[in-house]
Design an enzyme around this catalytic site. Sequence first.
Site, mmCIF file in Angstrom:
data_model
loop_
_atom_site.group_PDB
_atom_site.id
_atom_site.type_symbol
_atom_site.label_atom_id
_atom_site.label_comp_id
_atom_site.label_asym_id
_atom_site.label_seq_id
_atom_site.Cartn_x
_atom_site.Cartn_y
_atom_site.Cartn_z
ATOM 1 N N LYS A 83 9.055 -21.222 15.600
ATOM 2 C CA LYS A 83 7.992 -20.219 15.555
ATOM 3 C C LYS A 83 7.765 -19.796 16.998
ATOM 4 O O LYS A 83 8.077 -20.543 17.931
ATOM 5 C CB LYS A 83 6.710 -20.851 14.988
ATOM 6 C CG LYS A 83 5.686 -19.874 14.512
ATOM 7 C CD LYS A 83 5.831 -19.566 13.021
ATOM 8 C CE LYS A 83 4.769 -18.577 12.576
ATOM 9 N NZ LYS A 83 4.806 -18.343 11.144
ATOM 10 N N GLY A 188 -2.085 -11.349 -3.398
ATOM 11 C CA GLY A 188 -3.003 -11.523 -4.532
ATOM 12 C C GLY A 188 -2.828 -10.438 -5.591
ATOM 13 O O GLY A 188 -2.905 -10.713 -6.793
HETATM 14 N N1 LIG Z 1 2.478 -11.868 2.802
HETATM 15 C C1 LIG Z 1 3.333 -12.878 2.753
HETATM 16 O O1 LIG Z 1 4.529 -12.696 2.561
HETATM 17 C C2 LIG Z 1 2.833 -14.288 2.915
HETATM 18 C C3 LIG Z 1 3.780 -15.332 2.984
HETATM 19 C C4 LIG Z 1 3.325 -16.659 3.078
HETATM 20 C C5 LIG Z 1 1.958 -16.903 3.139
HETATM 21 N N2 LIG Z 1 1.049 -15.860 3.103
HETATM 22 C C6 LIG Z 1 -0.365 -16.184 3.179
HETATM 23 O O2 LIG Z 1 -1.011 -15.730 1.992
HETATM 24 C C7 LIG Z 1 -2.338 -15.284 2.306
HETATM 25 C C8 LIG Z 1 -2.503 -13.837 1.841
HETATM 26 O O3 LIG Z 1 -1.533 -13.034 2.502
HETATM 27 P P1 LIG Z 1 -1.525 -11.447 2.322
HETATM 28 O O4 LIG Z 1 -0.254 -10.979 2.919
HETATM 29 O O5 LIG Z 1 -1.861 -11.088 0.916
HETATM 30 O O6 LIG Z 1 -2.718 -11.049 3.281
HETATM 31 P P2 LIG Z 1 -3.699 -9.786 3.151
HETATM 32 O O7 LIG Z 1 -4.366 -9.679 4.471
HETATM 33 O O8 LIG Z 1 -2.958 -8.609 2.607
HETATM 34 O O9 LIG Z 1 -4.735 -10.237 2.012
HETATM 35 C C9 LIG Z 1 -5.735 -11.165 2.201
HETATM 36 C C10 LIG Z 1 -6.915 -10.698 1.353
HETATM 37 O O10 LIG Z 1 -7.932 -11.689 1.385
HETATM 38 C C11 LIG Z 1 -9.177 -11.052 1.509
HETATM 39 N N3 LIG Z 1 -10.154 -12.009 2.037
HETATM 40 C C12 LIG Z 1 -10.344 -12.399 3.319
HETATM 41 N N4 LIG Z 1 -11.346 -13.289 3.401
HETATM 42 C C13 LIG Z 1 -11.782 -13.491 2.139
HETATM 43 C C14 LIG Z 1 -12.789 -14.304 1.562
HETATM 44 N N5 LIG Z 1 -13.565 -15.099 2.309
HETATM 45 N N6 LIG Z 1 -12.980 -14.249 0.221
HETATM 46 C C15 LIG Z 1 -12.219 -13.431 -0.547
HETATM 47 N N7 LIG Z 1 -11.248 -12.646 -0.053
HETATM 48 C C16 LIG Z 1 -11.032 -12.677 1.264
HETATM 49 C C17 LIG Z 1 -8.906 -9.864 2.390
HETATM 50 O O11 LIG Z 1 -9.920 -8.871 2.270
HETATM 51 C C18 LIG Z 1 -7.557 -9.404 1.875
HETATM 52 O O12 LIG Z 1 -7.669 -8.461 0.832
HETATM 53 C C19 LIG Z 1 -2.510 -15.480 3.816
HETATM 54 O O13 LIG Z 1 -3.078 -16.757 4.030
HETATM 55 C C20 LIG Z 1 -1.081 -15.487 4.328
HETATM 56 O O14 LIG Z 1 -0.949 -16.235 5.522
HETATM 57 C C21 LIG Z 1 1.475 -14.575 2.976
#
Ligand SMILES: NC(=O)c1ccc[n+]([C@@H]2O[C@H](COP(=O)([O-])OP(=O)(O)OC[C@H]3O[C@@H](n4cnc5c(N)ncnc54)[C@H](O)[C@@H]3O)[C@@H](O)[C@H]2O)c1
Length: 360
Positions: A83, A188
């Site tokens: 990383k 989500g």
């Molecule tokens: N995108 C990927 O490919 C990927 C891969 C591995 C892990 N992740 C992890 O998955 C998670 C989501 O990733 P993403 O790409 O969908 O991010 P994103 O930023 O698109 O979505 C996160 C969502 O969570 C909401 N949120 C933030 N705080 C909140 C709270 N307290 N209560 C309810 N909702 C809340 C935000 O408004 C946003 O809509 C992150 O932790 C990320 O590190 C993502």
Amino acid sequence: MGVFASTDDPVSTGHEQVVFCQDKQSGLKAIIGIYSTALGPALGGTRFYPYASEDDALADVLDLSRGMAYKNALAGLDLGGGKAVIWGDPEQIKSEALLRAYGRFVESLGGRYYTACDVGTYVADMDVVARETRYVTGRSVEHGGAGDSSILTAWGVFQGMRAAAEHVWGTPSLRGRRVGVAGLGKVGKYLTGHLLEDGAEVVATDVNPKALTWVRANHPQVTLVDDSSALVAADLDVYAPCALGGALNDDTVPALRAKVVTGAANNQLAHPGIEKLLADRGILYTPDYVVNAGGVIQVADEIEGFNFERAKLRATRIYDTTREILNLADAEGVPPAVAADRLAERRMADVGRLRAIHLR
Ligand SMILES: NC(=O)c1ccc[n+]([C@@H]2O[C@H](COP(=O)([O-])OP(=O)(O)OC[C@H]3O[C@@H](n4cnc5c(N)ncnc54)[C@H](O)[C@@H]3O)[C@@H](O)[C@H]2O)c1
């Protein structure tokens, strides 16, 4: 990582290589951490973040690179764990020169480390980095890249959830189960789609009104609740943290009514010991780094020349890996987070050892 306590001492953490990079003119200050190349070149994204100190940046890259070694090992990839962090505010200092200077440092490692996107870096940035190095993934579709990694992340989380459902209820189907999705962002939203298609009932929340509007318009059957505390306390079968880290902590775990926790968020366990608390309450937790590996599987596929169907097939295997972890956890009498770490360490040792067979 399941139960890894953070430390900022690369000697005691066992990292292979930690490289400090600086280009004064562009303002680049970066640290590349390579935890292990036992299974192949280290792959992991570049986090661009305004850390309070160099020590904080170092601690983060050591933790994150170790986590990637475990994630890549259990994703079945022939890749080790690494990383990088760029220390600074991307809004203030990100520039073509800085990204290209960073790319030259990545190139200087001769393929021991492949980079990708993370917090603060995007597909377009990787295209710039790629002007200086071959060792970069997470590129734009126009440049042969995989595009939005959340598609297969959500697919992999869904597969992990199916394996957990089978373990607890005897069938992988989520039909008729109530699943609480916390965070309707990129992952989500896709996850909600898979769940509804499988016949699950979805209860969800998000702090962003735009995300709520999207769900109301696209999936009106989803029940929305005020916040994640309300979701945790709701009558759920499965809880899916898909927002920020630390979702499972000393407050939420005692309040949880779900029997299964499977979600996309990284670092869901707020501190070591939470995995035990979950197990004591009879809640099955599928380790985050196992079920959210679809994204890294998607970008890793770029190294072979991106093929979506092949990558999807690999992400589908998260179902089998999760089953294996849950069975091992039962057999060894440990929480799944511990079983996952053991399985990853076993693969790194068993397959990494083969390099000792001399070829020529
Ligand atoms: N995108 C990927 O490919 C990927 C891969 C591995 C892990 N992740 C992890 O998955 C998670 C989501 O990733 P993403 O790409 O969908 O991010 P994103 O930023 O698109 O979505 C996160 C969502 O969570 C909401 N949120 C933030 N705080 C909140 C709270 N307290 N209560 C309810 N909702 C809340 C935000 O408004 C946003 O809509 C992150 O932790 C990320 O590190 C993502």
